[in-house]
Write a protein that holds these residues in place. Structure first.
Motif, PDB file in Angstrom:
ATOM      1  N   VAL A 230      -0.449  27.294 -31.580  1.00 49.01           N
ATOM      2  CA  VAL A 230       0.668  27.486 -32.510  1.00 49.01           C
ATOM      3  C   VAL A 230       1.873  28.063 -31.773  1.00 49.01           C
ATOM      4  N   THR A 231       3.011  27.417 -31.915  1.00 45.33           N
ATOM      5  CA  THR A 231       4.269  27.902 -31.350  1.00 45.33           C
ATOM      6  C   THR A 231       5.106  28.499 -32.468  1.00 45.33           C
ATOM      7  N   TYR A 232       5.531  29.755 -32.301  1.00 50.46           N
ATOM      8  CA  TYR A 232       6.354  30.444 -33.297  1.00 50.46           C
ATOM      9  C   TYR A 232       7.780  30.575 -32.755  1.00 50.46           C
ATOM     10  N   ALA A 233       8.755  30.105 -33.515  1.00 53.02           N
ATOM     11  CA  ALA A 233      10.159  30.171 -33.089  1.00 53.02           C
ATOM     12  C   ALA A 233      11.035  29.932 -34.304  1.00 53.02           C
ATOM     13  N   ASN A 234      12.358  29.983 -34.109  1.00 52.15           N
ATOM     14  CA  ASN A 234      13.232  29.691 -35.242  1.00 52.15           C
ATOM     15  C   ASN A 234      13.394  28.180 -35.408  1.00 52.15           C
ATOM     16  N   ALA A 235      13.986  27.774 -36.511  1.00 53.39           N
ATOM     17  CA  ALA A 235      14.030  26.361 -36.876  1.00 53.39           C
ATOM     18  C   ALA A 235      14.736  25.511 -35.831  1.00 53.39           C
ATOM     19  N   ALA A 236      15.856  25.998 -35.312  1.00 52.09           N
ATOM     20  CA  ALA A 236      16.607  25.219 -34.335  1.00 52.09           C
ATOM     21  C   ALA A 236      15.794  24.996 -33.067  1.00 52.09           C
ATOM     22  N   GLN A 237      15.094  26.021 -32.622  1.00 55.06           N
ATOM     23  CA  GLN A 237      14.267  25.892 -31.421  1.00 55.06           C
ATOM     24  C   GLN A 237      13.124  24.905 -31.638  1.00 55.06           C
ATOM     25  N   ILE A 238      12.501  24.984 -32.822  1.00 51.98           N
ATOM     26  CA  ILE A 238      11.381  24.088 -33.120  1.00 51.98           C
ATOM     27  C   ILE A 238      11.862  22.642 -33.179  1.00 51.98           C
ATOM     28  N   GLN A 239      12.987  22.416 -33.849  1.00 53.32           N
ATOM     29  CA  GLN A 239      13.527  21.058 -33.923  1.00 53.32           C
ATOM     30  C   GLN A 239      13.757  20.505 -32.518  1.00 53.32           C
ATOM     31  N   THR A 240      14.348  21.311 -31.657  1.00 55.68           N
ATOM     32  CA  THR A 240      14.612  20.873 -30.288  1.00 55.68           C
ATOM     33  C   THR A 240      13.322  20.544 -29.554  1.00 55.68           C
ATOM     34  N   GLN A 241      12.316  21.399 -29.718  1.00 57.42           N
ATOM     35  CA  GLN A 241      11.057  21.179 -29.014  1.00 57.42           C
ATOM     36  C   GLN A 241      10.349  19.920 -29.510  1.00 57.42           C
ATOM     37  N   ILE A 242      10.363  19.704 -30.828  1.00 59.52           N
ATOM     38  CA  ILE A 242       9.738  18.496 -31.373  1.00 59.52           C
ATOM     39  C   ILE A 242      10.435  17.250 -30.841  1.00 59.52           C
ATOM     40  N   ASN A 243      11.749  17.257 -30.868  1.00 59.88           N
ATOM     41  CA  ASN A 243      12.509  16.081 -30.446  1.00 59.88           C
ATOM     42  C   ASN A 243      12.384  15.814 -28.954  1.00 59.88           C
TER      43      ASN A 243
END
Length: 281
Positions: free
Chosen positions: A94-107
């Motif tokens: 599980v990776t915990y971060a804010n929404a912008a960071q998660i979006q970047t990582q997924i993309n």
């Protein structure tokens, strides 16, 4: 559970720099037990990790799920992930971060099975790689002040009295977007600019206020800690959001993901959320 801290970008956070370190982390939950990977004859049982009536867990040893979760939901989701792993043997990364960071990582990585997103607005960030989303719990924003309430704040209109207002970054944090919307609707956003300090997660705000590092702040209800109290609950309730489980098209193991989604709907998982102060959606 091993924790590797990752750096977060900060904006206008000098007042809090002595208190907080990085606020996003990767929790890699090591799989439990040494059972062999299930044979093909067990595949049917893998598709339903928990039998809701018998409460018998399927054996998912050798399976792995890669999940993203908003940093504000770290504590309850960490327990849910660990409990599922303990019961099934499935390794939960599980990776915990804010929404912008998660979006970047997924993309950028084009990988991952699931995102626990703080709101529908956040979920739209990855709509093109979403196969399904499920409502989990309500995200209720509150206006909080130190228990002593030094600036006598009882409503949004009273925020003109404060010297320091703490909110999440409106560009990257769900609670920051909520704060900006609430303050804008109240006609206060522009006039409070020189009093606002932004953070990268909601828990930072409550902790800072409890230490008298600020006069007021806007956080999620579940982020409240000893030393702060909420005010103006009726005003803030209009900005309630819903936390979603967003299934990603990048998943390589839909059966195991389905098993975890079933667990998220179980009484055991719901009890963890409610114990942390959330309301079931």
């Amino acid at each position: 559970m091993n924790t590797n801290a990752s750096n977060l970008s900060r904006r206008n956070f000098l007042k809090l720099s002595g208190v907080f370190g990085a606020s996003a982390a990767l929790f890699a939950v090591t799989g439990c037990g040494s059972e062999a990977k299930p044979s093909s004859s067990d595949a049917a049982s893998d598709s339903s990790a928990l039998d809701a009536e018998t409460e018998t867990a399927a054996d998912l040893s050798g399976k792995t799920l890669n999940i993203y979760c908003g940093a504000g939901m770290t504590e309850p989701f960490k327990k849910i992930a660990q409990d599922f792993q303990d019961e099934t043997g499935c390794t939960m990364n599980v990776t915990y971060a804010n929404a912008a960071q998660i979006q970047t990582q997924i993309n950028e990585s084009e990988s991952g099975d699931l995102w626990i997103a703080g709101s529908g607005e956040e979920a739209k960030r990855v709509a093109d790689v979403t196969t399904k989303s499920t409502d989990l719990v309500k995200h209720i924003p509150v206006l909080v002040v130190p228990s002593s309430n030094p600036k006598d704040v009882h409503a949004l209109a009273d925020l003109g009295n404060v010297d320091s207002l703490l909110i999440g970054d409106p560009e990257s944090v769900a609670i920051g977007k909520v704060a900006k919307k609430a303050l804008s609707d109240a006609g206060l956003w522009d006039s409070l600019q020189d009093k606002i300090t932004t953070t990268t997660t909601a828990p930072q705000i409550a902790t800072a206020l409890a230490s008298d590092q600020g006069d007021a702040g806007i956080v999620w209800k579940e982020n409240m800690v000893d030393g702060v109290v909420s005010v103006a609950d009726d005003e803030m309730s209009a900005y309630t959001k819903t936390i979603l489980a967003v299934e990603l098209s990048y998943t390589q193991d839909q059966e195991t993901l389905d098993a975890f989604m079933s667990y998220l709907g179980s009484d055991a998982a719901k009890a963890v959320w409610t114990a942390a102060g959330y309301e079931i959606a």
